[in-house]
Design a protein around this motif. Structure first.
Motif, PDB file in Angstrom:
ATOM      1  N   GLY A  65      -7.529   3.527  -2.992  1.00  0.00           N
ATOM      2  CA  GLY A  65      -7.171   3.993  -1.656  1.00  0.00           C
ATOM      3  C   GLY A  65      -8.213   4.874  -1.003  1.00  0.00           C
ATOM      4  N   GLU A  66      -8.924   5.679  -1.793  1.00  0.00           N
ATOM      5  CA  GLU A  66      -9.933   6.584  -1.233  1.00  0.00           C
ATOM      6  C   GLU A  66     -11.112   5.836  -0.608  1.00  0.00           C
ATOM      7  N   ASN A  67     -11.255   4.546  -0.934  1.00  0.00           N
ATOM      8  CA  ASN A  67     -12.360   3.750  -0.393  1.00  0.00           C
ATOM      9  C   ASN A  67     -11.990   2.986   0.874  1.00  0.00           C
ATOM     10  N   VAL A  68     -10.725   3.074   1.277  1.00  0.00           N
ATOM     11  CA  VAL A  68     -10.266   2.365   2.473  1.00  0.00           C
ATOM     12  C   VAL A  68     -10.464   3.254   3.693  1.00  0.00           C
ATOM     13  N   VAL A  69     -11.234   2.751   4.664  1.00  0.00           N
ATOM     14  CA  VAL A  69     -11.445   3.467   5.914  1.00  0.00           C
ATOM     15  C   VAL A  69     -10.430   2.990   6.942  1.00  0.00           C
ATOM     16  N   LEU A  70     -10.182   1.676   6.952  1.00  0.00           N
ATOM     17  CA  LEU A  70      -9.307   1.084   7.957  1.00  0.00           C
ATOM     18  C   LEU A  70      -8.566  -0.083   7.334  1.00  0.00           C
ATOM     19  N   LEU A  71      -7.281  -0.185   7.650  1.00  0.00           N
ATOM     20  CA  LEU A  71      -6.456  -1.285   7.164  1.00  0.00           C
ATOM     21  C   LEU A  71      -5.658  -1.790   8.345  1.00  0.00           C
ATOM     22  N   GLY A  72      -5.759  -3.078   8.642  1.00  0.00           N
ATOM     23  CA  GLY A  72      -5.021  -3.614   9.777  1.00  0.00           C
ATOM     24  C   GLY A  72      -4.521  -5.013   9.511  1.00  0.00           C
ATOM     25  N   GLU A  73      -3.297  -5.285   9.950  1.00  0.00           N
ATOM     26  CA  GLU A  73      -2.718  -6.610   9.783  1.00  0.00           C
ATOM     27  C   GLU A  73      -3.381  -7.591  10.749  1.00  0.00           C
ATOM     28  N   ILE A  74      -3.620  -8.799  10.282  1.00  0.00           N
ATOM     29  CA  ILE A  74      -4.213  -9.846  11.104  1.00  0.00           C
ATOM     30  C   ILE A  74      -3.090 -10.695  11.693  1.00  0.00           C
ATOM     31  N   ASP A  75      -3.131 -10.882  13.005  1.00  0.00           N
ATOM     32  CA  ASP A  75      -2.169 -11.744  13.692  1.00  0.00           C
ATOM     33  C   ASP A  75      -2.591 -13.185  13.436  1.00  0.00           C
TER      34      ASP A  75
END
Length: 130
Positions: A65-75
């Protein structure tokens, strides 16, 4: 569902396709399977250069988790609606190499110009990451 802070609020995102931007600059696209450790399934690493992109298959990918800058669902309905052109892995890797070489040469010119003026910038590898 009540809001729960932290990764618990991601429970409804499991089994959906996501784009993940990592701290090292890499972009991953895959199906979120677990949130205790971010586990992506059918993952590809997407490399963008200009208006082109290429996908490198990576399979199952575990990310702390510490390496995640951005997480977004793809439509999924809009996923193919992009102005970008998909190219082969070989072509995008070559484009990336050329882009990085160009940036490196520009940085060398900048450092030399500052040096000519009696100035310098500290090297990135000597700075604290945090």
């Amino acid at each position: 569902m009540n809001y729960m802070p932290g990764t618990a609020s991601l429970i409804e995102d499991i089994d959906k396709k996501h784009l993940v931007l990592l701290r090292d600059g890499r972009t991953l696209i895959g199906f979120l399977r677990s949130i205790d450790q971010f586990v992506l399934h059918q993952t590809v690493e997407r490399i963008h250069v200009g208006k082109k992109y290429g996908d490198i298959p990576r399979g199952i990918f575990v990310v702390r988790g510490e390496n995640v800058v951005l997480l977004g669902e793809i439509d999924l309905e809009k996923e193919s609606d992009t102005p970008l052109q998909q190219v082969s892995i070989e072509e995008i890797l070559e484009e990336q190499r050329v882009e990085q070489q160009t940036k490196l040469e520009a940085e060398k010119l900048k450092v030399q110009a500052l040096k000519d003026r009696g100035l310098s910038i500290p090297r990135a590898d000597t700075l604290d990451e945090y």
